[in-house]
Structure formats: structure tokens, C-alpha cells
Write an enzyme that holds these catalytic residues in place. Structure first.
Site, short mmCIF file in Angstrom:
data_model
loop_
_atom_site.label_atom_id
_atom_site.label_comp_id
_atom_site.label_asym_id
_atom_site.label_seq_id
_atom_site.Cartn_x
_atom_site.Cartn_y
_atom_site.Cartn_z
N SER A 99 2.58 -0.22 6.32
CA SER A 99 3.62 0.00 7.17
C SER A 99 4.54 -1.07 7.21
CB SER A 99 3.28 0.52 8.53
OG SER A 99 2.17 -0.49 8.98
N GLY A 111 -3.28 3.94 8.06
CA GLY A 111 -2.12 2.59 8.04
C GLY A 111 -1.55 2.46 9.38
N GLY A 113 -2.87 -4.01 8.98
CA GLY A 113 -2.08 -4.71 10.00
C GLY A 113 -1.53 -6.14 9.47
N MET A 155 -9.18 8.09 0.15
CA MET A 155 -10.07 8.16 1.13
C MET A 155 -10.83 9.68 0.89
SD MET A 155 -7.71 7.35 4.25
CE MET A 155 -6.93 5.69 4.17
N ASP A 166 -4.94 3.48 -1.93
CA ASP A 166 -5.96 3.96 -0.99
C ASP A 166 -6.74 5.12 -1.06
OD1 ASP A 166 -6.09 1.51 0.77
OD2 ASP A 166 -4.11 2.05 0.99
N ASP A 218 -6.55 -6.67 4.01
CA ASP A 218 -6.16 -5.54 4.17
C ASP A 218 -6.28 -4.52 5.52
OD1 ASP A 218 -5.18 -2.66 3.79
OD2 ASP A 218 -6.80 -1.97 2.59
N MET A 277 -11.60 -6.09 5.46
CA MET A 277 -10.53 -5.26 6.27
C MET A 277 -10.34 -5.96 7.48
SD MET A 277 -9.93 -2.54 4.33
CE MET A 277 -8.96 -1.99 5.54
N SER A 305 0.70 -1.36 0.07
CA SER A 305 0.23 -0.05 0.14
C SER A 305 0.80 1.25 -0.06
CB SER A 305 -0.94 0.15 1.04
OG SER A 305 -1.44 1.40 1.43
N HIS A 347 -8.34 0.97 -3.99
CA HIS A 347 -9.34 0.74 -2.91
C HIS A 347 -10.07 2.11 -2.67
CE1 HIS A 347 -9.57 -0.15 1.68
NE2 HIS A 347 -10.76 -0.19 1.06
N HIS A 401 -1.08 -1.28 -4.34
CA HIS A 401 -2.31 -0.85 -3.43
C HIS A 401 -2.55 0.59 -3.42
CE1 HIS A 401 -6.01 -2.22 -1.02
NE2 HIS A 401 -5.58 -1.22 -0.14
N MET A 417 -12.25 4.13 -0.42
CA MET A 417 -12.98 4.43 0.61
C MET A 417 -13.50 5.68 0.65
SD MET A 417 -9.74 2.98 3.16
CE MET A 417 -8.73 3.11 1.95
C1 DX5 Z 1 -6.33 1.33 5.62
C2 DX5 Z 1 -5.90 1.28 4.27
C3 DX5 Z 1 -4.78 0.08 4.17
C4 DX5 Z 1 -3.53 0.78 4.74
C5 DX5 Z 1 -2.80 -0.63 5.41
O1 DX5 Z 1 -7.52 1.94 5.66
O2 DX5 Z 1 -6.98 0.74 3.42
O3 DX5 Z 1 -4.64 -0.17 2.74
O4 DX5 Z 1 -2.35 1.20 3.89
O5 DX5 Z 1 -1.48 -0.21 6.02
P1 DX5 Z 1 -1.05 -1.16 7.13
O6 DX5 Z 1 -0.45 -2.25 6.41
O7 DX5 Z 1 -0.01 -0.32 7.77
O8 DX5 Z 1 -1.92 -1.65 8.09
ZN ZN Z 2 -6.31 -0.23 1.33
#
Ligand code: DX5
Ligand code: ZN
Length: 217
Positions: free
Chosen positions: A196, A142, A175, A35, A33, A173, A135, A6, A64, A31, A66
Site C-alpha cells: 500500500s 495489505g 506495514g 493466498m 502474494d 513484509d 512478517m 507487492s 510469497h 513481490h 501463503m
Molecule cells: C500480506 C502480504 C504482503 C502485503 C503487504 O499478507 O504478504 O506482501 O501485500 O502489504 P502492505 O505493504 O500494504 O502491508
Molecule cells: Zn507478501
């Protein structure tokens, strides 16, 4: 397994460098994201940034959304050259319609479920999509802690897909790291997003190599 780092955790002041690192690495997808500050309590980046990422990326884009009203962005996402458009079940009262729109635009359709959303919400479209993403954190940020309940949810989703004959890929997706990743793959996941874990590692491309080797463990 498919690894989709990501770019939310990339260094946005050195985005080109981070995209080149992914190009040269063993990862499979990118990936992205998006938002909107409405569907989730954060704002990330939008089309102007993604257009530059797309210009330099050499592997498929896994986008993705959101956001509310993702149906308004189907054409633009296809124009970007995205391979997969992931939309949230919670943001789409007419999920079947947007899946058709995504396919008509030439992309693979992914549907995403928040941690509190039951897998029963995708039972009736399981055979219409190429990917179902769970999720394993609440979307928006992240670096959050993996929600343990996801392991059981992956097993149940795997059963549901097998029972109804769906070939949809299960993507996870939030953690994801070496430890949670190994357990997710054992539970039946096919694709892992890692933000991360990759970009906060001392050597991101080496971390990608290690995560990619998990399925052989
Ligand atoms: C969170 C995003 C993820 C995020 C994951 O809302 O959709 O894609 O980047 O980040 P990590 O891998 O650090 O949890
Ligand atoms: Zn994501």
C-alpha cells in the site's frame, strides 16, 4: 537495499499498466502474494494471473506462498521463471525437503515467519537458504499496521545469521513505509516489501524512488 513492491495492492483491472510502472521504476523485484483461503483467511491470485505478470515483468519475481502444501507448486513456480520462492515455516513440516526441491528447480529459497513464530525455528536451516522473510503483519491482507516487535526480531535474526555464518538476506513484509522502512534497515534488514505504501501513493514511482533512497539516509 532491495525494494520489492507487492502487486497485491495494484489495480487488478489495470495490472499491465502497474507492471509497466514497476518496470520503469527503481524497484528491484516484484513481490507476488499467493493466498489460498486456508493458510490465510483471504484469497488473492494464482498461476494464470502470475503467468501474465511474468510475461511483462522485466525484473526478478519474489513469490510469497501463503498456502498449505507449497511443495506441490515448486515446479510450476520455477516454470514461471520466478527467482525466489518464499514458503512459510508454519506451512512446511518438512522445511528442509522443500528447500532442496526449490534449489533443484533452480530458484533461490526463502523461508517466511509469521509474527508469532520464533526465529529459533530457522536456526537449523539458516545456512541452507538465500533469504529469510519476517512478517511484520499477520499475513492475508495489505494495508495493515506494522507490528513494532519486528524491529527487535530483525536485530536478533541479524545476530543469529552473523553467528552461524549465514549469508541469507533478511526481507520484511507488512506495514512497510518510509518511517518503518528506515528503522528496519537500521536494524539490519536487507530487503523490504511495500504494497500500500507504493500503490496508494499519489505518485507510485516517486514513492519507490524515496523508499530506495532510505538506505542512503
Ligand atoms: C500480506 C502480504 C504482503 C502485503 C503487504 O499478507 O504478504 O506482501 O501485500 O502489504 P502492505 O505493504 O500494504 O502491508
Ligand atoms: Zn507478501
Amino acid at each position: 537495499m532491495i525494494l520489492s513492491p507487492s502487486l497485491l495492492s495494484a489495480d487488478f483491472a489495470h495490472l499491465g499498466r502497474d507492471v509497466e510502472m514497476l518496470n520503469a521504476s527503481q524497484c528491484d523485484w516484484y513481490h507476488l502474494d499467493i493466498m489460498d483461503g486456508v493458510f490465510v483467511p483471504n484469497i488473492s491470485f494464482g498461476f494464470p494471473v502470475m503467468e501474465y505478470i511474468a510475461k511483462y515483468a522485466t525484473k526478478p519475481l519474489d513469490v510469497h506462498f501463503m498456502t498449505v502444501h507449497p511443495e506441490e507448486y515448486v515446479e510450476r513456480t520455477a516454470k514461471l521463471g520466478a527467482a525466489i520462492m518464499n514458503v512459510h515455516v508454519e506451512a512446511c513440516p518438512h522445511l528442509h525437503r522443500i528447500i532442496q526441491q526449490i534449489h533443484a528447480a533452480g530458484m533461490k529459497a526463502g523461508v517466511t515467519l509469521n509474527p508469532s513464530t520464533s526465529i529459533s525455528t530457522v536456526e537449523d536451516i539458516a545456512c541452507d537458504v538465500e533469504l529469510i522473510m519476517l512478517m511484520s503483519v499477520n499475513p492475508g491482507f495489505g494495508g495493515q499496521k506494522f507490528i513494532e516487535h519486528t524491529i527487535d526480531k530483525v536485530k536478533r535474526l541479524r545476530r543469529l545469521l552473523d553467528e552461524c555464518g549465514s549469508k541469507a538476506i533478511i526481507e520484511i513484509d507488512g506495514g512497510v513505509n518510509r518511517e518503518t522502512g528506515a528503522r528496519l534497515l537500521a536494524a539490519g534488514a536487507d530487503a523490504l516489501v511495500a504494497g500500500s505504501a507504493v500503490f496508494r501513493a499519489d505518485d507510485p514511482s516517486e514513492e519507490i524512488r524515496i523508499l530506495k533512497s532510505l538506505d542512503r539516509a
